[in-house]
Design a protein around this motif. Structure first.
Motif, PDB file in Angstrom:
ATOM      1  N   ALA A   1      44.838  32.986  35.227  1.00  0.00           N
ATOM      2  CA  ALA A   1      44.362  34.105  34.406  1.00  0.00           C
ATOM      3  C   ALA A   1      44.316  33.726  32.932  1.00  0.00           C
ATOM      4  O   ALA A   1      43.346  34.036  32.225  1.00  0.00           O
ATOM      5  CB  ALA A   1      45.262  35.322  34.617  1.00  0.00           C
ATOM      6  N   LEU A   2      45.348  33.034  32.462  1.00  0.00           N
ATOM      7  CA  LEU A   2      45.364  32.619  31.054  1.00  0.00           C
ATOM      8  C   LEU A   2      44.274  31.592  30.760  1.00  0.00           C
ATOM      9  O   LEU A   2      43.702  31.570  29.654  1.00  0.00           O
ATOM     10  CB  LEU A   2      46.735  32.033  30.699  1.00  0.00           C
ATOM     11  N   ALA A   3      43.981  30.746  31.759  1.00  0.00           N
ATOM     12  CA  ALA A   3      42.955  29.715  31.546  1.00  0.00           C
ATOM     13  C   ALA A   3      41.545  30.290  31.582  1.00  0.00           C
ATOM     14  O   ALA A   3      40.603  29.659  31.081  1.00  0.00           O
ATOM     15  CB  ALA A   3      43.112  28.620  32.607  1.00  0.00           C
ATOM     16  N   ALA A   4      41.392  31.463  32.165  1.00  0.00           N
ATOM     17  CA  ALA A   4      40.076  32.101  32.284  1.00  0.00           C
ATOM     18  C   ALA A   4      39.803  32.977  31.058  1.00  0.00           C
ATOM     19  O   ALA A   4      40.667  33.191  30.201  1.00  0.00           O
ATOM     20  CB  ALA A   4      40.008  32.928  33.560  1.00  0.00           C
TER      21      ALA A   4
ATOM     22  N   PRO B   1      37.386  37.411  36.865  1.00  0.00           N
ATOM     23  CA  PRO B   1      38.098  37.781  38.099  1.00  0.00           C
ATOM     24  C   PRO B   1      39.549  37.311  38.096  1.00  0.00           C
ATOM     25  O   PRO B   1      40.416  37.977  38.660  1.00  0.00           O
ATOM     26  CB  PRO B   1      37.284  37.093  39.193  1.00  0.00           C
ATOM     27  N   GLU B   2      39.829  36.176  37.463  1.00  0.00           N
ATOM     28  CA  GLU B   2      41.200  35.661  37.431  1.00  0.00           C
ATOM     29  C   GLU B   2      42.123  36.604  36.650  1.00  0.00           C
ATOM     30  O   GLU B   2      43.269  36.842  37.048  1.00  0.00           O
ATOM     31  CB  GLU B   2      41.230  34.266  36.805  1.00  0.00           C
TER      32      GLU B   2
ATOM     33  N   ASP C   1      45.040  34.080  23.553  1.00  0.00           N
ATOM     34  CA  ASP C   1      43.738  34.435  22.975  1.00  0.00           C
ATOM     35  C   ASP C   1      43.730  35.836  22.370  1.00  0.00           C
ATOM     36  O   ASP C   1      42.682  36.331  21.955  1.00  0.00           O
ATOM     37  CB  ASP C   1      42.633  34.315  24.027  1.00  0.00           C
ATOM     38  N   GLY C   2      44.886  36.492  22.315  1.00  0.00           N
ATOM     39  CA  GLY C   2      44.970  37.775  21.639  1.00  0.00           C
ATOM     40  C   GLY C   2      44.934  38.990  22.540  1.00  0.00           C
ATOM     41  O   GLY C   2      45.236  40.102  22.085  1.00  0.00           O
TER      42      GLY C   2
END
Length: 563
Positions: free
Chosen positions: A133-136, A141-142, A177-178
């Motif tokens: 999720a953090l990488a997306a 969708p992640e 990313d905030g």
């Protein structure tokens, strides 16, 4: 001359009917093992699965029907394993999957069922789902596996809402990313998005994984969580109001929302497809009682922890009310009531009940009064004697059968509970009930670890309470528990009918009627001794010195001499 009349028998008030069916979970006594603190086999100072396996015969001899094991899954251990990074593998600190299989097999050889701890409200921030999720990107969708919210462009530091973390501080933290992500517990425990069907499907697979390995069921952590109110509205009350019971739990938009029950219906269907009466118990800190009863309707959990007595004041009225309300709610849905006095999240009751005037305090706050250890143990033994007579299920927490107190004197540098860290020490947290338990007085780490290491320091006084100092010793707390469990089983108390008996305002008394006969249970909370009728014999007493009179803060099980 006045006419004499024989004394009237005490009035009886039926409260609970005998169980109509005999599934194991309706009356089982289940022993909770906190793996880090039970038994260390390899000397690293942390308990492990082989250590548990080596001590399972002790649980059989105690009289337990099953064992519930707190999380042993892969985890960075930010919250004692309740921050899971892989639900289908064993953390190396605890062993391997082969060790888990061996534990389950050995338990079954001894006639013990095994419940594992499922943590569905949140994962670790090191779980592959959250890392993905953090990488997306936001909106991907992640990220939909968790609960993310965009920052306010006009005020990027403004929180999405006012929800508090259970461990202190706000329930929101920022991703790199905030974007904000929700965590009702520690920032390392992001909440899953249970509106996402992929999350629901993934947990069904996790349940299958462990059911296929032979576990007999699950303890469901934070069972009243998972579903949040639509739109994530602000909480209109305070955390203090919620904790004090001023408002119903579902008034909080993050707890006990109605749609959480959809999840458990699907889980129950899965469990019903397996042989052997697999079961679920809900850890749902929910009030009032009728809301808790919803979790044990016939198509949901089999049990739900009843924290009413655990949270009750040490008074006859409070205890009678807790018992009556609990039975009324659960009986309405055909479910057993499941009683508990201690666990890994609350102050051990041998200490909690030793605070005069503070008996209802379940966790350590900013003030730590000095307990009376003799009074605490006396009341704890009496409370357990009362609890184990009650029909339904019962849970024991490791070490309570030894009379272990809460360890209050722990230096700040050894404390590991995230509550302590997130409140900057204002709340001491739960480390005091998690100190490794003593097995042998003169062994390294009191027999917990062959090396003498212990992940939390054990107080010197634990040696006197070690298992080997109590085993076979008449009047010891360990032998009291063994006698209670043996008598509970032989007299079928767990499936009996309960009726209160009027013996005075400060006496809690009830009869349990089973196929064996009537067992009379009396807890004296008054100042004066209660005289035991001559025609009744003592089956078990919380105090070894009781003969013909029951002193204050003592409980007894009685039967007619002719029974």
């Amino acid at each position: 001359m006045s006419e004499s009349h024989p004394p009237r028998p005490p009035a009886r008030s039926p409260v609970h009917a005998a169980a109509a069916t005999d599934e194991w979970w309706r009356s089982a006594v289940i022993y909770q093992v906190y793996p880090r603190s039970f038994a260390d086999s390899d000397g690293d100072g942390v308990g492990d699965l082989p250590g548990i396996t080596s001590r399972l015969s002790y649980l059989g001899e105690l009289g337990a029907d099953a064992v519930w094991i707190s999380p042993f899954f892969v985890s960075p251990q930010a919250d004692g394993g309740y921050d899971v990074a892989d639900y289908c593998d064993v953390d190396p600190v605890f062993g391997t999957l082969a060790d888990a299989d061996a534990l389950i097999a050995r338990a079954h050889e001894l006639g013990l069922r095994v419940l594992v701890d499922l943590v569905p409200n949140h994962t670790s921030d090191k779980h592959p789902w959250f890392l993905a999720a953090l990488a997306a990107t936001p909106g991907s969708p992640e990220r939909d596996w968790y609960i993310f919210r965009d920052p306010d462009p006009a005020d990027p530091e403004r929180l999405p809402n006012n929800w508090p973390s259970v461990f202190g501080g706000p329930a929101w933290s920022k991703a790199p990313d905030g974007q904000w992500y929700l965590h009702l517990f520690d920032s390392g425990q992001p909440d899953l998005n249970w509106e996402n069907p992929r999350v629901r499907a993934a947990f069904l697979d996790i349940l299958r994984f462990w059911l296929d390995r032979g576990v007999d069921g699950f303890r469901v952590d934070v069972a009243h969580g998972m579903i949040k109110a639509p739109g994530l509205p602000d909480f209109a009350h305070t955390a203090e109001d919620l904790q004090a019971g001023v408002i119903p739990t579902h008034a909080a938009p993050f707890w006990d929302q109605d749609r959480v029950h959809e999840i458990y219906r699907s889980w129950r269907q899965l469990l019903e497809s397996y042989p052997g009466e697999r079961a679920m118990v809900a850890e749902a800190w929910v009030q009032p009682h009728d809301r808790l009863a919803r979790y044990v309707r016939p198509d949901e959990h089999h049990q739900a922890f009843n924290f009413a007595i655990l949270s009750s004041a040490w008074s006859a009225d409070a205890l009678r009310t807790s018992i009556t309300d609990s039975f009324r709610a659960n009986d309405s849905v055909g479910a057993p009531t499941t009683w508990v006095l201690s666990n890994h999240d609350v102050i051990r009751h041998a200490t909690r009940l030793g605070w005069v005037g503070d008996e209802a305090t379940p966790q350590l706050g900013t003030r730590v009064p000095t307990p009376n250890p003799e009074l605490g143990l006396r009341r704890a033994r009496a409370a357990t004697t009362l609890l184990l007579a009650l029909p339904g299920g019962a849970y024991l927490y490791q070490g309570e059968e030894l009379g272990l107190p809460e360890v209050l004197e722990l230096d700040a540098h050894v404390r590991q509970d995230p509550t302590f860290r997130r409140t900057e020490g204002a709340v001491l947290g739960r480390d005091g009930c998690r100190v490794p338990i003593p097995w042998e007085r003169h062994a390294p780490a009191f027999g917990f670890s062959p090396s003498g290491q212990s992940w939390l320091p054990q107080p010197t006084g634990f040696g006197e309470l070690a298992m080997d100092q109590q085993e076979g010793v008449s009047g010891s707390t360990l032998e009291l528990y063994r006698a209670l469990l043996a008598t509970r089983r032989s007299r079928s108390l767990g499936t009996g009918a309960l009726a209160f008996v009027e013996l005075g305002e400060q006496v809690v008394a009830f009869d349990i009627t089973s196929e064996v006969g009537v067992t009379h249970v009396v807890l004296n909370l008054g100042v004066a001794d209660w005289p035991i009728p001559a025609h009744l014999q003592i089956l078990v007493s919380s105090s070894p010195t009781v003969t013909d009179r029951l002193p204050t803060d003592c409980a007894v099980w009685l039967a007619d001499h002719s029974a």
